[in-house]
Motif scaffolding. Sequence first.
Motif, mmCIF file in Angstrom:
data_model
loop_
_atom_site.group_PDB
_atom_site.id
_atom_site.type_symbol
_atom_site.label_atom_id
_atom_site.label_comp_id
_atom_site.label_asym_id
_atom_site.label_seq_id
_atom_site.Cartn_x
_atom_site.Cartn_y
_atom_site.Cartn_z
ATOM 1 N N LEU A 1 -1.037 -9.970 -5.243
ATOM 2 C CA LEU A 1 -0.151 -8.883 -4.842
ATOM 3 C C LEU A 1 0.281 -9.039 -3.381
ATOM 4 N N PRO A 2 1.490 -8.619 -3.037
ATOM 5 C CA PRO A 2 1.922 -8.630 -1.636
ATOM 6 C C PRO A 2 0.948 -7.834 -0.769
ATOM 7 N N GLN A 3 0.503 -8.476 0.306
ATOM 8 C CA GLN A 3 -0.562 -7.858 1.103
ATOM 9 C C GLN A 3 -0.561 -8.315 2.557
ATOM 10 N N TYR A 4 -0.044 -9.524 2.826
ATOM 11 C CA TYR A 4 -0.154 -10.133 4.146
ATOM 12 C C TYR A 4 1.218 -10.329 4.785
ATOM 13 N N GLY A 5 1.201 -10.398 6.135
ATOM 14 C CA GLY A 5 2.378 -10.802 6.872
ATOM 15 C C GLY A 5 3.599 -9.964 6.554
ATOM 16 N N ASP B 1 3.206 -4.340 2.843
ATOM 17 C CA ASP B 1 3.944 -3.103 2.605
ATOM 18 C C ASP B 1 3.433 -2.496 1.302
ATOM 19 N N PRO B 2 2.760 -1.342 1.350
ATOM 20 C CA PRO B 2 2.220 -0.757 0.118
ATOM 21 C C PRO B 2 3.276 -0.491 -0.945
ATOM 22 N N ALA B 3 4.481 -0.109 -0.525
ATOM 23 C CA ALA B 3 5.540 0.129 -1.508
ATOM 24 C C ALA B 3 5.891 -1.164 -2.239
ATOM 25 N N LEU B 4 5.888 -2.279 -1.515
ATOM 26 C CA LEU B 4 6.159 -3.569 -2.133
ATOM 27 C C LEU B 4 5.020 -3.967 -3.069
ATOM 28 N N SER B 5 3.787 -3.670 -2.666
ATOM 29 C CA SER B 5 2.648 -3.958 -3.545
ATOM 30 C C SER B 5 2.805 -3.229 -4.873
ATOM 31 N N ALA B 6 3.199 -1.972 -4.822
ATOM 32 C CA ALA B 6 3.386 -1.195 -6.053
ATOM 33 C C ALA B 6 4.537 -1.751 -6.880
ATOM 34 N N ARG B 7 5.638 -2.106 -6.215
ATOM 35 C CA ARG B 7 6.801 -2.649 -6.945
ATOM 36 C C ARG B 7 6.445 -3.943 -7.661
ATOM 37 N N GLU C 1 0.731 -15.448 7.190
ATOM 38 C CA GLU C 1 -0.504 -14.685 7.109
ATOM 39 C C GLU C 1 -0.982 -14.222 8.489
ATOM 40 N N CYS C 2 -0.182 -14.448 9.533
ATOM 41 C CA CYS C 2 -0.643 -14.187 10.891
ATOM 42 C C CYS C 2 -0.217 -12.827 11.433
ATOM 43 N N GLU C 3 0.487 -12.050 10.640
ATOM 44 C CA GLU C 3 1.137 -10.885 11.223
ATOM 45 C C GLU C 3 0.424 -9.570 10.943
ATOM 46 N N ALA C 4 -0.016 -9.353 9.722
ATOM 47 C CA ALA C 4 -0.600 -8.070 9.341
ATOM 48 C C ALA C 4 -1.416 -8.250 8.071
ATOM 49 N N PHE C 5 -2.362 -7.319 7.861
ATOM 50 C CA PHE C 5 -3.202 -7.375 6.670
ATOM 51 C C PHE C 5 -3.396 -5.961 6.140
ATOM 52 N N LEU C 6 -3.203 -5.768 4.858
ATOM 53 C CA LEU C 6 -3.527 -4.498 4.222
ATOM 54 C C LEU C 6 -4.922 -4.586 3.605
ATOM 55 N N LEU D 1 -5.373 -2.489 -4.234
ATOM 56 C CA LEU D 1 -5.693 -2.431 -5.667
ATOM 57 C C LEU D 1 -5.615 -1.007 -6.196
ATOM 58 N N THR D 2 -5.950 -0.030 -5.364
ATOM 59 C CA THR D 2 -5.823 1.363 -5.790
ATOM 60 C C THR D 2 -4.358 1.709 -6.018
ATOM 61 N N VAL D 3 -3.495 1.253 -5.124
ATOM 62 C CA VAL D 3 -2.053 1.441 -5.320
ATOM 63 C C VAL D 3 -1.610 0.784 -6.618
ATOM 64 N N ALA D 4 -2.081 -0.440 -6.856
ATOM 65 C CA ALA D 4 -1.709 -1.162 -8.072
ATOM 66 C C ALA D 4 -2.234 -0.472 -9.323
ATOM 67 N N ALA D 5 -3.415 0.127 -9.224
ATOM 68 C CA ALA D 5 -3.980 0.833 -10.378
ATOM 69 C C ALA D 5 -3.067 1.965 -10.817
ATOM 70 N N GLY D 6 -2.457 2.650 -9.849
ATOM 71 C CA GLY D 6 -1.559 3.742 -10.178
ATOM 72 C C GLY D 6 -0.196 3.285 -10.662
ATOM 73 N N ALA D 7 0.151 2.023 -10.384
ATOM 74 C CA ALA D 7 1.471 1.508 -10.752
ATOM 75 C C ALA D 7 1.463 0.718 -12.052
ATOM 76 N N THR D 8 0.280 0.524 -12.651
ATOM 77 C CA THR D 8 0.160 -0.317 -13.849
ATOM 78 C C THR D 8 -0.715 0.383 -14.881
ATOM 79 N N ARG D 9 -0.729 -0.189 -16.078
ATOM 80 C CA ARG D 9 -1.534 0.383 -17.161
ATOM 81 C C ARG D 9 -2.432 -0.652 -17.843
ATOM 82 N N ARG D 10 -2.036 -1.913 -17.828
ATOM 83 C CA ARG D 10 -2.751 -2.917 -18.615
ATOM 84 C C ARG D 10 -3.383 -4.023 -17.782
ATOM 85 N N ALA D 11 -2.706 -4.486 -16.760
ATOM 86 C CA ALA D 11 -3.165 -5.649 -16.001
ATOM 87 C C ALA D 11 -4.516 -5.374 -15.348
#
Length: 307
Positions: A7-11, A15-21, A61-66, A72-82
Amino acid sequence: MRIGLSLPQYGRFADPALSARVATAAEEIGYAGLWVGDRLLVATAPQSRYPGGDGTVPPPECEAFLDPLIVLTVAAGATRRARLGTSTLNALWYPPVLLARTLTSLDLVSAGRLDVGLGPGWSKDEYQAVGVAWQGLGDRLEESLDVLERVWAADDVIRHTGARWTVPPAVIRSRPVQRPRPPLLLGGFDQATLARVGRRADGWLAVGLPVPALAQMWRAVRQHATDAGRDPDALRLVLRVNPAITAEPAPEDLVPRRGTVHQIADYLATAVDALGAEPLIDLHVAARDADEYLALAGALHDLLRER
């Protein structure tokens, strides 16, 4: 074939919105697993070499880290099966009884879709920043696993007395959906790690090395499982690649660190056929923006499904 996507997470992708998308889109594409890593900082004068490429951390990977478990909590709310996994969580940064609580909560939030991938990490600087000693990582990981298993046990009263942590007799009613615990996978390449995977884990988290080298290590894991009286066929091998995608074919000795989409797919397909590996594709280095991230994810998934 179970195919996973980081999932999108670094650099630029922190962006949490991007992680969910991406989580939602990846599940629609057909990805069976969504994964996160665990980074804290990039030292300006590092004490440890990055374990890949020429030893320097890739620029994206040098800029930021979520935080991985929040992603994963964000992803849990955005998905049902994965399924939702960590590759890998730096287990020793966290007191194990607190880690057990957080992982239990995430397994409950996701309705039992969590894969717990743990490792010791590689950066001395990150250990220094969190106030954890670099020495004795293997012994501490063993005890941390002991605590997790005690907290997740079905016992009415849990307790643990060890060299580093003591949990007094206590009641902890919150338990994961998955019983007796969420699947546990371990990362690393030294002989002690391979033995630990065989003795007590549900799988091995590997990275993109030449397939013959992976095969040798995988045989060692399976032999350790057999020696421990466990079924080696029940173990999973999750193989993570972090490629730089090129327009022209890369020399074979650089694959899967770099190469065309077809070269990366061919490498992963070979590992699937030879080892029964579960591909895990990380596109932080490969993609320039969210649209390219999803386009590459779709192309690689389609190529692997065709094989």
